[in-house]
Design a protein around this motif. Structure first.
Motif, PDB file in Angstrom:
ATOM      1  N   ILE A  91     175.730   9.288  74.142  1.00  0.00           N
ATOM      2  CA  ILE A  91     174.865  10.107  75.000  1.00  0.00           C
ATOM      3  C   ILE A  91     173.397   9.721  74.837  1.00  0.00           C
ATOM      4  CG2 ILE A  91     174.004  12.452  75.381  1.00  0.00           C
ATOM      5  CD1 ILE A  91     176.841  13.463  75.002  1.00  0.00           C
ATOM      6  N   PRO A  92     172.849   9.643  73.620  1.00  0.00           N
ATOM      7  CA  PRO A  92     171.446   9.181  73.504  1.00  0.00           C
ATOM      8  C   PRO A  92     171.257   7.744  73.977  1.00  0.00           C
ATOM      9  CG  PRO A  92     172.165  10.284  71.494  1.00  0.00           C
ATOM     10  CD  PRO A  92     173.383  10.057  72.310  1.00  0.00           C
ATOM     11  N   ALA A  93     172.255   6.877  73.701  1.00  0.00           N
ATOM     12  CA  ALA A  93     172.132   5.478  74.129  1.00  0.00           C
ATOM     13  C   ALA A  93     172.110   5.376  75.650  1.00  0.00           C
ATOM     14  CB  ALA A  93     173.290   4.656  73.563  1.00  0.00           C
ATOM     15  N   ALA A  94     173.004   6.090  76.319  1.00  0.00           N
ATOM     16  CA  ALA A  94     173.037   6.067  77.780  1.00  0.00           C
ATOM     17  C   ALA A  94     171.779   6.697  78.375  1.00  0.00           C
ATOM     18  CB  ALA A  94     174.285   6.786  78.281  1.00  0.00           C
ATOM     19  N   TRP A  95     171.257   7.747  77.723  1.00  0.00           N
ATOM     20  CA  TRP A  95     170.003   8.363  78.185  1.00  0.00           C
ATOM     21  C   TRP A  95     168.861   7.346  78.141  1.00  0.00           C
ATOM     22  CZ3 TRP A  95     165.443   8.710  75.476  1.00  0.00           C
ATOM     23  CH2 TRP A  95     164.427   9.477  76.062  1.00  0.00           C
ATOM     24  N   ALA A  96     168.764   6.605  77.035  1.00  0.00           N
ATOM     25  CA  ALA A  96     167.698   5.618  76.897  1.00  0.00           C
ATOM     26  C   ALA A  96     167.809   4.527  77.962  1.00  0.00           C
ATOM     27  CB  ALA A  96     167.737   5.003  75.502  1.00  0.00           C
ATOM     28  N   MET A  97     169.015   4.089  78.239  1.00  0.00           N
ATOM     29  CA  MET A  97     169.190   3.023  79.222  1.00  0.00           C
ATOM     30  C   MET A  97     168.967   3.519  80.650  1.00  0.00           C
ATOM     31  SD  MET A  97     172.521   1.025  77.701  1.00  0.00           S
ATOM     32  CE  MET A  97     172.489   0.329  76.039  1.00  0.00           C
ATOM     33  N   ALA A  98     169.271   4.781  80.897  1.00  0.00           N
ATOM     34  CA  ALA A  98     169.164   5.306  82.257  1.00  0.00           C
ATOM     35  C   ALA A  98     167.749   5.744  82.614  1.00  0.00           C
ATOM     36  CB  ALA A  98     170.130   6.480  82.433  1.00  0.00           C
TER      37      ALA A  98
END
Length: 276
Positions: A91-98
């Motif tokens: 979730i944090p990784a996808a947030w950073a990429m998005a």
């Protein structure tokens, strides 16, 4: 304006959809039916479909020979544990990429996805030796770690796709109101992406539940899940099709029931953001 669909076309579409569904489901149906046959009827030629002497003896034999509930509990712990840990990381990784601009985002995503292209047997020996040396061999924790790492690229990819559909203006408004990064992810982003997160969770539980390669090579007795439970009925003594089918039915029944009751949420999540 919506285009009118004729009744004839609806009937044709329905019939084709049911035919495809039955074709896909037929192997599972055949396994379930075979589990209620005797060993002689299971290998009879021509095979019998519905008209045979139904028996539940195979299920009793399977339970006497193996501790089904221990294997079942191992599968539950391993699949849910690996999925939850994967979501916490993804979730944090996808947030950073998005939501954090970066030219290398697509390259990172492709690199993560490329790790799924490596044949698992290519890294079996080093992982086996590492697990043996650190004491994770034949342990549920070891399998949770491996399955988390295996499915993490899929989790990140799916969540990234869902997060991209959320308007960034909402997050900017939250920041202007003084929301910290932690609160933004927990109380703004995550609730809005619940359908996508739920479908990701369900899909990865299924992937972890069905994983056979790592569970067969990294377990022996203590942490063996249902995939090892099924494999135990393929032995040098021969293939006992009726008992193997009974073991397979007992292994797939929980995930079939989960998929049946969660299909609405799964479809909603997989189509999240498809229509604007």
């Amino acid at each position: 304006m919506a285009r009118a669909v004729s009744t004839r076309r609806k009937w044709i579409t329905t019939v084709v959809a049911w035919a495809l569904a039955l074709l896909i489901f037929f192997p599972i149906l055949w396994i379930i039916l075979t589990s209620f046959k005797t060993e002689a009827e299971a290998i009879s030629t021509p095979p019998s479909f519905l008209f045979f002497d139904w028996t539940t003896e195979n299920y009793g034999t399977v339970q006497e020979r193996s501790n089904y509930f221990r294997h079942f509990w191992n599968s539950v712990v391993i699949s849910i544990g690996s999925t939850v840990i994967g979501l916490i990381i993804a979730i944090p990784a996808a947030w950073a990429m998005a939501f954090v601009p970066g030219k290398q985002t697509k390259n990172v995503l492709m690199w993560m996805l490329s790790t799924k292209m490596l044949p698992p047997v290519g890294v079996l020996v080093p992982i086996y030796l590492i697990f043996r040396d650190v004491g994770l061999l034949d342990s549920r924790l070891g399998l949770i770690i491996v399955l988390t790492l295996i499915n993490l690229p899929i989790i990140v990819w799916m969540l990234y796709t869902y997060f991209r559909e959320i308007p960034v203006d909402i997050l900017e408004a939250a920041r202007m109101d003084g929301a910290a990064l932690r609160n933004e992810i927990l109380y703004i982003l995550t609730p809005m992406a619940v359908p996508g997160i739920a479908s990701t969770l369900l899909l990865n539980v299924i992937l972890a539940w069905n994983e056979a390669f790592w569970t067969l090579n990294l377990t022996a007795a203590n942490s063996a899940p249902l995939t090892a439970f099924i494999a135990s009925y393929s032995s040098p003594e021969g293939l006992f099709y009726a008992k193997l089918s009974a073991a397979s039915t007992m292994a797939i029944a929980p995930i079939l029931i989960l998929g049946w009751f969660s299909q609405k949420q799964l479809v909603r999540g997989l189509t999240f953001g498809a229509v604007k």
